[in-house]
Design a protein around this motif. Sequence first.
Motif, PDB file in Angstrom:
ATOM      1  N   HIS A  51     -55.096  22.415  -9.851  1.00 21.62           N
ATOM      2  CA  HIS A  51     -54.693  21.560 -10.915  1.00 21.62           C
ATOM      3  C   HIS A  51     -53.384  21.142 -10.467  1.00 21.62           C
ATOM      4  O   HIS A  51     -53.071  21.323  -9.422  1.00 21.62           O
ATOM      5  CB  HIS A  51     -54.882  22.465 -12.160  1.00 21.62           C
ATOM      6  CG  HIS A  51     -54.244  23.741 -12.059  1.00 21.62           C
ATOM      7  ND1 HIS A  51     -53.004  24.086 -11.641  1.00 21.62           N
ATOM      8  CD2 HIS A  51     -54.767  24.939 -12.036  1.00 21.62           C
ATOM      9  CE1 HIS A  51     -52.603  25.251 -11.792  1.00 21.62           C
ATOM     10  NE2 HIS A  51     -53.833  26.084 -12.082  1.00 21.62           N
ATOM     11  N   ALA A  65     -50.504  22.248 -11.057  1.00 22.54           N
ATOM     12  CA  ALA A  65     -49.362  23.176 -10.877  1.00 22.54           C
ATOM     13  C   ALA A  65     -49.676  23.671  -9.380  1.00 22.54           C
ATOM     14  O   ALA A  65     -48.739  23.959  -8.737  1.00 22.54           O
ATOM     15  CB  ALA A  65     -49.510  24.413 -11.859  1.00 22.54           C
ATOM     16  N   THR A  66     -51.001  23.827  -8.934  1.00 19.86           N
ATOM     17  CA  THR A  66     -51.236  24.553  -7.597  1.00 19.86           C
ATOM     18  C   THR A  66     -51.700  23.507  -6.781  1.00 19.86           C
ATOM     19  O   THR A  66     -51.581  23.624  -5.478  1.00 19.86           O
ATOM     20  CB  THR A  66     -52.274  25.574  -7.686  1.00 19.86           C
ATOM     21  OG1 THR A  66     -53.399  24.945  -8.440  1.00 19.86           O
ATOM     22  CG2 THR A  66     -51.748  26.814  -8.452  1.00 19.86           C
ATOM     23  N   HIS A  75     -57.763  32.228 -13.451  1.00 19.34           N
ATOM     24  CA  HIS A  75     -58.878  32.343 -14.230  1.00 19.34           C
ATOM     25  C   HIS A  75     -60.008  31.493 -13.964  1.00 19.34           C
ATOM     26  O   HIS A  75     -60.982  31.176 -14.870  1.00 19.34           O
ATOM     27  CB  HIS A  75     -58.219  31.933 -15.698  1.00 19.34           C
ATOM     28  CG  HIS A  75     -57.247  32.824 -16.218  1.00 19.34           C
ATOM     29  ND1 HIS A  75     -55.955  32.673 -16.268  1.00 19.34           N
ATOM     30  CD2 HIS A  75     -57.581  34.309 -16.645  1.00 19.34           C
ATOM     31  CE1 HIS A  75     -55.355  33.695 -16.797  1.00 19.34           C
ATOM     32  NE2 HIS A  75     -56.008  34.487 -16.911  1.00 19.34           N
ATOM     33  N   ARG A 103     -52.326  36.272 -21.347  1.00 26.02           N
ATOM     34  CA  ARG A 103     -51.213  36.837 -20.591  1.00 26.02           C
ATOM     35  C   ARG A 103     -50.198  36.817 -21.912  1.00 26.02           C
ATOM     36  O   ARG A 103     -49.745  35.804 -22.371  1.00 26.02           O
ATOM     37  CB  ARG A 103     -50.892  36.149 -19.517  1.00 26.02           C
ATOM     38  CG  ARG A 103     -51.780  36.346 -18.452  1.00 26.02           C
ATOM     39  CD  ARG A 103     -51.494  35.834 -17.117  1.00 26.02           C
ATOM     40  NE  ARG A 103     -52.360  36.180 -16.135  1.00 26.02           N
ATOM     41  CZ  ARG A 103     -52.906  35.402 -15.087  1.00 26.02           C
ATOM     42  NH1 ARG A 103     -52.383  34.244 -14.842  1.00 26.02           N
ATOM     43  NH2 ARG A 103     -54.035  35.893 -14.317  1.00 26.02           N
ATOM     44  N   SER A 143     -50.878  35.617 -11.773  1.00 28.21           N
ATOM     45  CA  SER A 143     -51.594  34.153 -11.573  1.00 28.21           C
ATOM     46  C   SER A 143     -51.559  33.830  -9.871  1.00 28.21           C
ATOM     47  O   SER A 143     -51.438  35.012  -9.266  1.00 28.21           O
ATOM     48  CB  SER A 143     -50.418  32.944 -11.910  1.00 28.21           C
ATOM     49  OG  SER A 143     -49.680  32.816 -10.739  1.00 28.21           O
ATOM     50  N   SER A 144     -52.257  32.943  -9.624  1.00 28.45           N
ATOM     51  CA  SER A 144     -52.513  32.486  -8.143  1.00 28.45           C
ATOM     52  C   SER A 144     -51.612  31.805  -7.444  1.00 28.45           C
ATOM     53  O   SER A 144     -51.560  31.459  -6.498  1.00 28.45           O
ATOM     54  CB  SER A 144     -53.989  31.861  -8.018  1.00 28.45           C
ATOM     55  OG  SER A 144     -53.764  30.338  -8.620  1.00 28.45           O
ATOM     56  N   ARG A 145     -50.425  31.554  -8.314  1.00 27.15           N
ATOM     57  CA  ARG A 145     -49.623  30.581  -7.659  1.00 27.15           C
ATOM     58  C   ARG A 145     -48.808  30.812  -6.430  1.00 27.15           C
ATOM     59  O   ARG A 145     -48.122  32.105  -6.226  1.00 27.15           O
ATOM     60  CB  ARG A 145     -48.397  30.345  -8.724  1.00 27.15           C
ATOM     61  CG  ARG A 145     -47.478  31.588  -9.148  1.00 27.15           C
ATOM     62  CD  ARG A 145     -46.522  31.062 -10.260  1.00 27.15           C
ATOM     63  NE  ARG A 145     -47.426  30.813 -11.334  1.00 27.15           N
ATOM     64  CZ  ARG A 145     -46.903  31.487 -12.644  1.00 27.15           C
ATOM     65  NH1 ARG A 145     -45.660  31.840 -12.694  1.00 27.15           N
ATOM     66  NH2 ARG A 145     -47.823  31.341 -13.777  1.00 27.15           N
TER      67      ARG A 145
HETATM   68  C1  MIC Z   1     -51.558  31.060 -15.148  1.00 23.12           C
HETATM   69  O1  MIC Z   1     -52.378  31.173 -16.235  1.00 23.12           O
HETATM   70  O2  MIC Z   1     -50.533  31.959 -15.190  1.00 23.12           O
HETATM   71  C2  MIC Z   1     -51.600  29.974 -14.435  1.00 23.12           C
HETATM   72  C3  MIC Z   1     -50.261  29.193 -14.896  1.00 23.12           C
HETATM   73  O3  MIC Z   1     -52.754  29.089 -14.795  1.00 23.12           O
HETATM   74  C4  MIC Z   1     -51.474  30.026 -12.955  1.00 23.12           C
HETATM   75  C5  MIC Z   1     -51.647  29.030 -12.200  1.00 23.12           C
HETATM   76  C6  MIC Z   1     -50.144  28.638 -11.532  1.00 23.12           C
HETATM   77  O4  MIC Z   1     -49.166  29.283 -11.825  1.00 23.12           O
HETATM   78  O5  MIC Z   1     -50.019  27.684 -11.188  1.00 23.12           O
HETATM   79  C7  MIC Z   1     -52.955  31.075 -12.594  1.00 23.12           C
HETATM   80  O6  MIC Z   1     -53.421  31.578 -13.447  1.00 23.12           O
HETATM   81  O7  MIC Z   1     -53.082  30.883 -11.442  1.00 23.12           O
END
Ligand code: MIC
Length: 644
Positions: free
Chosen positions: A35, A37-38, A121, A379, A533-535
């Motif tokens: 998406h 953000a990533t 998620h 969260r 998160s996966s960031r």
């Molecule tokens: C989240 O729910 O923490 C996010 C924002 O969707 C992250 C993704 C991110 O930080 O880019 C996630 O869950 O991986």
Amino acid sequence: MALNLVQKIISEHLVTGEMMPESEVGIRIDNTLMHDATGQMAMIQFEALGLSRVRTKRSVVYTDHNILQIGFENMDDHHFLSSASRKFGLHYSRAGNGICHQVNLERFSVPGETLLGADSHTTMAGAVGMLAIGAGGLDIALAMAGEPFYMIMPKVLKVNVEGMLRAWSSAKDVTLEIIRRLTVSGGRGKILEFAGDGLETLSTTQRATIANMSIECGAFTAVFPSDDVTRQYFVAQDREADWCEFQADVDANYDEEMTVNLSEIEPVVARPHSPDNVAPVKAEEGLPIHQVAIGSCTNSSLEDMLRVAAILRGYRVPSEVSLVVAPGSRQVLMDLAKLGALGDLLSAGARLVETACGFCNGVGQAPRSGGVSLRTSNRNFPGRSGTADAHLYLVSPETAAVSAIHGRLTDPRNFGDSVAVELPEKFTIDDRMIVPPAPEGEEVEIIRGPNIAALPRFEVLPDELEGELLLALGDNVTTDDILPAGTHILAKRANIPAIAKYIFSNIDPEFSERAQAVGTGFVVGGQNYGQGSSREHAALAPRYLGVRAVIAKSYARIHKANLINFGIIPLELIDPADQKKLTLGDRLRLSKLKVAVREGLNIGVENLTNGLTVKTKLDTSPRLRKVLLAGGTLAYAVTGGDRN
Ligand code: MIC
Ligand code: SF4
């Protein structure tokens, strides 16, 4: 041999390794998701791999996280992502089309296939029998390049589902109960596989709520069988051709088992500041609330929204409560409009916001100072809402709606008869907001505004690292602690030097400057370091600032993989009590690193300030040791990687 669902999918997709406990397996990835953000960073990394098109069956970019156009950056990111998607063969879901996991479930999910998503998620697609795993952007870039995804063969925890939910108990209460039992780290190394007679009473989107939050107990993911309930969902999506039955063999074996009796599930709430801080709603009843936010990938399906609308019908929320509603997708929003439910929401005083992540990760709708916000999201980490001292409580849509009417946290069972909702036989299907890739061979120019920065390059691992202990933290440090959520920071996700300024900024606003001044640094943590998160920015930006190793008691899976991807050594304390021998500002030295990393030897952390040495280990596969020696995954991949 009788196989469970996880074994079936892994064996069908196995590229390297054996399905044995503790051993590393590499699996073929059919689908990827990312998406805004990533995706920027993942796309920049995919470009660096030098391929002209993705090699997956299907790859999709969603525009849902970074949608508040507070400056040029967001639109720069979107144009970069949409043009690169067209060029490299990805579908692009435009802003306003919905949250990645909801749209993926509706339009792209396929039972029995694999999905790797640059979002934690991604697990939500397990609701229809996919093996859907969250990972860092670089892992997604590699999967798009046709490389396998590597993981230590997970244990399979069978969750036997019995009984039937009673009125006012919800799938959200089920998932919170599971997290209460397992805690935020109890699922580590495991996949939750759902089975049992109770499943037939749970709809696909209820299953999706449960699969969505499986990451909150640290699990890899969750998988449900694909059965007649799933088929009905695919029929309603006009995608019956994508459906197939997918069941575990009758005599399949599991590593562990637990039972959830739906008939015993009560309305519950996760209190600040952790999703496992779960109590019955009754225990907190009467708590005055200032905001109710209904939506997020966990609870924004048509079924959830219709239930909320049915509860609110004829009521108006009190003036001290701000009620925010964010439907999960354009499809959900269009169906709410068609069915008249949108009117019920609006006349109750709901503020309708864009079908996107929005309030869930601090993009708008920050609560008031010290405010209490009741949310249907997944969260409630400190600061995530955008208000540092807000108190976030996670609840079901039913509890949220009933509480909104009362202005206080209220057990929905007090509302009287349950509300029944009827789903349409067919959802509204309109895929025009999903832009297909350009035909192969067509010239497409990538649009690169000033917000799209070049990828930092990192050198190979040196034999010795000496530097300062920059931060000493406790258990369950989240990726929101490392790199906070929120509009301003999100807009900089394509620009590592810019985003690096925010690393640990909620904990220590001087961290970034200090780290850069010091040159080489270390961070110390407790159990489950990097949960959430996966960031990958939470690893990539610290590495850019000179953090070369983290020393912790244990790690969350995705973050540990991200640290290795960017050449930060995730060291584990052999004696957890040694954590107290490492304090802020200490000068640390790691010597003879090359041989220790290559051979898997214990690594001594010399504390030059107090003269003590602390023993640590690097618990990872031989392949990842080579990655660390190369200075990270990208350097490893472009120099030949596993083919050497
Ligand atoms: C989240 O729910 O923490 C996010 C924002 O969707 C992250 C993704 C991110 O930080 O880019 C996630 O869950 O991986
Ligand atoms: Fe978006 Fe929130 Fe879901 Fe993350 S958890 S994907 S921010 S809705």
